[in-house]
Design a protein around this motif. Structure first.
Motif, PDB file in Angstrom:
ATOM      1  N   TYR A  12       0.837  -1.201   0.000  1.00  0.00           N
ATOM      2  CA  TYR A  12       0.000   0.000   0.000  1.00  0.00           C
ATOM      3  C   TYR A  12       0.871   1.250   0.000  1.00  0.00           C
ATOM      4  O   TYR A  12       0.593   2.237  -0.700  1.00  0.00           O
ATOM      5  CB  TYR A  12      -0.917  -0.031   1.222  1.00  0.00           C
ATOM      6  N   LYS A  13       1.937   1.218   0.795  1.00  0.00           N
ATOM      7  CA  LYS A  13       2.821   2.369   0.893  1.00  0.00           C
ATOM      8  C   LYS A  13       3.603   2.588  -0.399  1.00  0.00           C
ATOM      9  O   LYS A  13       3.983   3.720  -0.724  1.00  0.00           O
ATOM     10  CB  LYS A  13       3.774   2.189   2.076  1.00  0.00           C
ATOM     11  N   LYS A  14       3.840   1.503  -1.137  1.00  0.00           N
ATOM     12  CA  LYS A  14       4.494   1.641  -2.435  1.00  0.00           C
ATOM     13  C   LYS A  14       3.512   2.115  -3.502  1.00  0.00           C
ATOM     14  O   LYS A  14       3.891   2.808  -4.442  1.00  0.00           O
ATOM     15  CB  LYS A  14       5.103   0.306  -2.857  1.00  0.00           C
ATOM     16  N   LEU A  15       2.257   1.717  -3.339  1.00  0.00           N
ATOM     17  CA  LEU A  15       1.238   2.051  -4.331  1.00  0.00           C
ATOM     18  C   LEU A  15       0.814   3.512  -4.244  1.00  0.00           C
ATOM     19  O   LEU A  15       0.647   4.175  -5.269  1.00  0.00           O
ATOM     20  CB  LEU A  15       0.013   1.152  -4.135  1.00  0.00           C
ATOM     21  N   LYS A  16       0.646   4.014  -3.016  1.00  0.00           N
ATOM     22  CA  LYS A  16       0.128   5.366  -2.829  1.00  0.00           C
ATOM     23  C   LYS A  16       0.894   6.083  -1.724  1.00  0.00           C
ATOM     24  O   LYS A  16       1.363   5.464  -0.763  1.00  0.00           O
ATOM     25  CB  LYS A  16      -1.365   5.327  -2.475  1.00  0.00           C
ATOM     26  N   THR A  17       0.964   7.385  -1.874  1.00  0.00           N
ATOM     27  CA  THR A  17       1.596   8.204  -0.846  1.00  0.00           C
ATOM     28  C   THR A  17       0.724   8.224   0.411  1.00  0.00           C
ATOM     29  O   THR A  17      -0.436   7.774   0.396  1.00  0.00           O
ATOM     30  CB  THR A  17       1.768   9.646  -1.345  1.00  0.00           C
ATOM     31  N   TYR A  18       1.268   8.777   1.479  1.00  0.00           N
ATOM     32  CA  TYR A  18       0.488   8.936   2.714  1.00  0.00           C
ATOM     33  C   TYR A  18      -0.783   9.736   2.440  1.00  0.00           C
ATOM     34  O   TYR A  18      -1.875   9.375   2.893  1.00  0.00           O
ATOM     35  CB  TYR A  18       1.347   9.645   3.767  1.00  0.00           C
ATOM     36  N   ARG A  19      -0.641  10.793   1.655  1.00  0.00           N
ATOM     37  CA  ARG A  19      -1.800  11.613   1.310  1.00  0.00           C
ATOM     38  C   ARG A  19      -2.816  10.795   0.511  1.00  0.00           C
ATOM     39  O   ARG A  19      -4.028  10.918   0.720  1.00  0.00           O
ATOM     40  CB  ARG A  19      -1.349  12.834   0.506  1.00  0.00           C
ATOM     41  N   GLY A  20      -2.334   9.973  -0.416  1.00  0.00           N
ATOM     42  CA  GLY A  20      -3.229   9.149  -1.211  1.00  0.00           C
ATOM     43  C   GLY A  20      -3.987   8.150  -0.370  1.00  0.00           C
ATOM     44  O   GLY A  20      -5.180   7.886  -0.608  1.00  0.00           O
ATOM     45  N   ARG A  21      -3.332   7.607   0.659  1.00  0.00           N
ATOM     46  CA  ARG A  21      -3.993   6.642   1.531  1.00  0.00           C
ATOM     47  C   ARG A  21      -5.043   7.329   2.411  1.00  0.00           C
ATOM     48  O   ARG A  21      -6.098   6.760   2.691  1.00  0.00           O
ATOM     49  CB  ARG A  21      -2.955   5.895   2.374  1.00  0.00           C
ATOM     50  N   ILE A  22      -4.736   8.556   2.825  1.00  0.00           N
ATOM     51  CA  ILE A  22      -5.728   9.336   3.568  1.00  0.00           C
ATOM     52  C   ILE A  22      -6.940   9.644   2.688  1.00  0.00           C
ATOM     53  O   ILE A  22      -8.097   9.547   3.127  1.00  0.00           O
ATOM     54  CB  ILE A  22      -5.111  10.649   4.094  1.00  0.00           C
ATOM     55  N   MET A  23      -6.676   9.975   1.419  1.00  0.00           N
ATOM     56  CA  MET A  23      -7.777  10.285   0.499  1.00  0.00           C
ATOM     57  C   MET A  23      -8.663   9.054   0.276  1.00  0.00           C
ATOM     58  O   MET A  23      -9.891   9.191   0.099  1.00  0.00           O
ATOM     59  CB  MET A  23      -7.223  10.794  -0.821  1.00  0.00           C
ATOM     60  N   ASP A  24      -8.074   7.863   0.272  1.00  0.00           N
ATOM     61  CA  ASP A  24      -8.879   6.652   0.161  1.00  0.00           C
ATOM     62  C   ASP A  24      -9.891   6.566   1.306  1.00  0.00           C
ATOM     63  O   ASP A  24     -11.058   6.219   1.106  1.00  0.00           O
ATOM     64  CB  ASP A  24      -7.979   5.406   0.173  1.00  0.00           C
ATOM     65  N   LEU A  25      -9.428   6.871   2.521  1.00  0.00           N
ATOM     66  CA  LEU A  25     -10.305   6.804   3.687  1.00  0.00           C
ATOM     67  C   LEU A  25     -11.389   7.883   3.639  1.00  0.00           C
ATOM     68  O   LEU A  25     -12.560   7.625   3.949  1.00  0.00           O
ATOM     69  CB  LEU A  25      -9.487   6.923   4.971  1.00  0.00           C
ATOM     70  N   LEU A  26     -10.996   9.073   3.207  1.00  0.00           N
ATOM     71  CA  LEU A  26     -11.985  10.150   3.084  1.00  0.00           C
ATOM     72  C   LEU A  26     -13.023   9.830   2.021  1.00  0.00           C
ATOM     73  O   LEU A  26     -14.200  10.159   2.166  1.00  0.00           O
ATOM     74  CB  LEU A  26     -11.283  11.473   2.765  1.00  0.00           C
ATOM     75  N   TYR A  27     -12.557   9.179   0.945  1.00  0.00           N
ATOM     76  CA  TYR A  27     -13.485   8.754  -0.112  1.00  0.00           C
ATOM     77  C   TYR A  27     -14.549   7.809   0.453  1.00  0.00           C
ATOM     78  O   TYR A  27     -15.733   7.899   0.097  1.00  0.00           O
ATOM     79  CB  TYR A  27     -12.692   8.072  -1.232  1.00  0.00           C
ATOM     80  N   CYS A  28     -14.142   6.903   1.339  1.00  0.00           N
ATOM     81  CA  CYS A  28     -15.089   5.959   1.941  1.00  0.00           C
ATOM     82  C   CYS A  28     -16.134   6.682   2.789  1.00  0.00           C
ATOM     83  O   CYS A  28     -17.274   6.203   2.919  1.00  0.00           O
ATOM     84  CB  CYS A  28     -14.362   4.943   2.799  1.00  0.00           C
ATOM     85  N   LEU A  29     -15.749   7.799   3.377  1.00  0.00           N
ATOM     86  CA  LEU A  29     -16.652   8.528   4.262  1.00  0.00           C
ATOM     87  C   LEU A  29     -17.558   9.498   3.514  1.00  0.00           C
ATOM     88  O   LEU A  29     -18.549   9.976   4.079  1.00  0.00           O
ATOM     89  CB  LEU A  29     -15.847   9.293   5.306  1.00  0.00           C
ATOM     90  N   LYS A  30     -17.237   9.784   2.279  1.00  0.00           N
ATOM     91  CA  LYS A  30     -17.999  10.794   1.512  1.00  0.00           C
ATOM     92  C   LYS A  30     -19.399  10.258   1.149  1.00  0.00           C
ATOM     93  O   LYS A  30     -19.535   9.133   0.703  1.00  0.00           O
ATOM     94  CB  LYS A  30     -17.242  11.170   0.239  1.00  0.00           C
TER      95      LYS A  30
END
Length: 317
Positions: free
Chosen positions: A299-317
């Protein structure tokens, strides 16, 4: 012998400056092959003033197949890829060919670049810590250094544009015979070149990459407004595409590089499972399962820290 594979489509505005920057190199190229994909402007008329071989496609192929066609027509021992709107610095060919000829183990070589706008003005970028190549490559490389790029890095992304690449004939032939249109052509070329440790990056800007509102491929987000970027970030297509592309890369290795794939089969099976799950969790907006995926290095190789946070925010939207 040195070849240049160029593709064009309605490129009249910048094509002369690009061609002249190639013809005025400190080390001459032997042929410039231009495949035009159905231009309706003066691109062909302008090209006919120069010593280049022009092939006009009877129907539009799209950029991937058009580059494949141009490469296939090249006769060189070394083949440069070239866009229609950039500008090559005077020693680009000389410096890259010198490295290729001095290192037989290098099959594909990328240089860095500088951004320019529609009026040839330089566009400055702020280099992020831990990145290089105008923040396209997620590793820090000192200016002027030549570094090897590992095959597994290309599972997680593409770091070098086609217009930055030169390759040897064997890599070109392998690409032509094992073409796949699911990911960009330059990504596959770098991937194939890396299989026996032969993909390298020279962190030196040897051409100017033009950003304008008609770029068909390449860097597309540099001039993107904040609102547009945020809106894209909250779309499923934006969130899942990195995992989808990683699955494409793994499948390309499985189909076309069987021996290499078999040597890494356990790791690749684990990565494949992770990517499949990641897409499912995004589709279902499974917040806690995505949060749990942060335990994995994939996951850390696939996306930056910001990208991983955005994934979580996307789930909450």
């Amino acid at each position: 012998m040195i070849s240049v594979a160029m593709t064009t489509f309605n490129g009249e505005k910048y094509i002369e400056k690009q061609i002249e920057s190639i013809l005025n190199q400190s080390m001459s190229v032997d042929e410039i092959i231009v495949c035009d994909d159905g231009s309706s402007d003066k691109t062909i008329e302008l090209l006919e003033k120069y010593d280049v071989k022009i092939i006009q496609n009877p129907e539009n192929l799209g950029y991937k197949l058009n580059f494949k066609k141009a490469m296939n027509l090249c006769n060189g021992d070394f083949i440069f890829l070239c866009d229609q709107d950039d500008v090559w610095k005077k020693d680009k060919v000389k410096e890259m060919i010198s490295i290729m000829e001095s290192n037989e183990n290098i099959h594909v070589l990328s240089s860095s670049f500088e951004y320019i706008d529609e009026n040839n003005n330089l566009i400055s970028t702020v280099q992020k810590k831990g990145y290089s190549n105008n923040n396209l490559y997620n590793k820090e490389v000192k200016s002027g250094d030549l570094v090897q790029v590992n095959s597994n890095e290309f599972i997680y992304g593409n770091y070098f544009q086609g217009c930055a690449l030169v390759m040897d004939r064997s890599t070109k032939d392998y690409f032509i015979n094992h073409f796949d249109d699911r990911i960009p052509h330059d990504w596959i070329i770098s991937l194939y070149g890396s299989l026996d440790g032969g993909m390298y990056f020279l962190n030196k800007p040897l051409f100017e990459y033009r950003i304008h509102n008609k770029n068909s491929i390449g860097v597309s987000t540099l001039n993107q407004g904040t609102a547009t970027h945020v809106n894209r970030a909250y779309q499923f297509e934006e969130r899942y595409q990195k995992a989808r592309d990683a699955l494409y890369v793994l499948d390309i290795l499985k189909l076309n590089c069987k021996e290499f794939y078999s040597q890494n089969i356990k790791e690749y099976n684990d990565i494949e499972l992770f990517m499949h799950n990641h897409i499912v969790y995004l589709k279902k907006k499974s917040f806690f399962k995505l949060l749990f995926q942060n335990r994995y290095s994939y996951y850390k190789k696939l996306k930056t820290y910001r990208g991983r946070i955005m994934d979580l925010l996307y789930c909450l939207k």
